[in-house]
Design a protein around this motif. Structure first.
Motif, mmCIF file in Angstrom:
data_model
loop_
_atom_site.group_PDB
_atom_site.id
_atom_site.type_symbol
_atom_site.label_atom_id
_atom_site.label_comp_id
_atom_site.label_asym_id
_atom_site.label_seq_id
_atom_site.Cartn_x
_atom_site.Cartn_y
_atom_site.Cartn_z
ATOM 1 N N VAL A 93 0.848 -1.191 0.000
ATOM 2 C CA VAL A 93 0.000 0.000 0.000
ATOM 3 C C VAL A 93 0.885 1.243 0.000
ATOM 4 N N THR A 94 0.617 2.148 -0.949
ATOM 5 C CA THR A 94 1.294 3.441 -0.997
ATOM 6 C C THR A 94 0.238 4.542 -0.967
ATOM 7 N N GLU A 95 0.687 5.771 -0.872
ATOM 8 C CA GLU A 95 -0.238 6.915 -0.873
ATOM 9 C C GLU A 95 -0.944 7.061 -2.221
ATOM 10 N N GLN A 96 -0.384 6.457 -3.267
ATOM 11 C CA GLN A 96 -0.988 6.556 -4.592
ATOM 12 C C GLN A 96 -2.119 5.549 -4.801
ATOM 13 N N HIS A 97 -2.261 4.599 -3.910
ATOM 14 C CA HIS A 97 -3.316 3.594 -4.038
ATOM 15 C C HIS A 97 -4.640 4.076 -3.474
ATOM 16 N N THR A 98 -5.701 3.548 -4.063
ATOM 17 C CA THR A 98 -7.020 3.630 -3.457
ATOM 18 C C THR A 98 -7.204 2.293 -2.742
ATOM 19 N N VAL A 99 -7.578 2.356 -1.475
ATOM 20 C CA VAL A 99 -7.703 1.148 -0.658
ATOM 21 C C VAL A 99 -9.168 0.969 -0.280
ATOM 22 N N VAL A 100 -9.698 -0.217 -0.552
ATOM 23 C CA VAL A 100 -11.068 -0.551 -0.147
ATOM 24 C C VAL A 100 -10.989 -1.685 0.856
ATOM 25 N N LEU A 101 -11.657 -1.500 1.973
ATOM 26 C CA LEU A 101 -11.621 -2.439 3.087
ATOM 27 C C LEU A 101 -12.986 -3.063 3.315
ATOM 28 N N TYR A 102 -12.957 -4.295 3.738
ATOM 29 C CA TYR A 102 -14.186 -4.954 4.176
ATOM 30 C C TYR A 102 -13.801 -6.018 5.189
ATOM 31 N N ASP A 103 -14.798 -6.534 5.866
ATOM 32 C CA ASP A 103 -14.588 -7.745 6.655
ATOM 33 C C ASP A 103 -15.787 -8.654 6.427
#
Length: 153
Positions: A93-103
């Motif tokens: 993960v970098t600052e340039q990524h879009t991160v989507v989280l779930y559980d």
């Protein structure tokens, strides 16, 4: 076809359709932050255990990476922004990524990770609206096993 540009987030909550439309983007990272609560026994406290078995055997969003929030060595369950940044970097993960989280349960562990990442300075972080339960209820594609297609530790 993959995109080199991070998918644009208008809200810290993304729909399953938004995620389906952006899967495969080089700048999107999907993280499964599942933690399982085991009921208290004999008046003891509730126990938290890894959701890794759920990720492997109950399925996950295609391309999702499992994050072990209960392993202090991974750093993503830590309270220190520096530790969180090190943990995020260790999974790409970098600052340039879009991160989507779930559980896979009620969203609390995904929200905990979202708070840790945003507290460490990551700006493009969102939760999957309805988590994996909604993804599954819409009969969207699931993958099983590790990202390389194998099962096991």
């Amino acid at each position: 076809m993959t995109s080199m540009h991070a998918p644009f987030l208008v809200d810290p909550l993304v729909s399953t359709q938004w995620l389906a439309d952006h899967l495969g983007s080089d700048s999107l990272i999907v993280l499964d932050a599942s933690v399982v609560e085991l009921p208290a026994q004999d008046g003891g406290p509730v126990r938290l255990v890894s959701g890794y078995d759920l990720y492997l055997f109950d399925g996950h969003v295609p391309g999702a990476v499992f994050v072990e929030l209960l392993d202090a060595r991974q750093g993503l369950g830590a309270s220190s922004p520096d530790e969180v940044r090190r943990g995020a970097a260790s999974i790409g993960v970098t600052e340039q990524h879009t991160v989507v989280l779930y559980d896979q349960l009620d969203g609390r562990s995904a929200e905990r990770l979202r708070a840790a990442l945003t507290g460490a300075g990551y700006e493009r972080v969102a939760l999957l609206d309805g988590g994996l339960a909604r993804w599954r209820s819409e009969a969207r594609e699931l993958r099983f096993g590790r990202p390389d297609g194998t099962f096991g530790a």
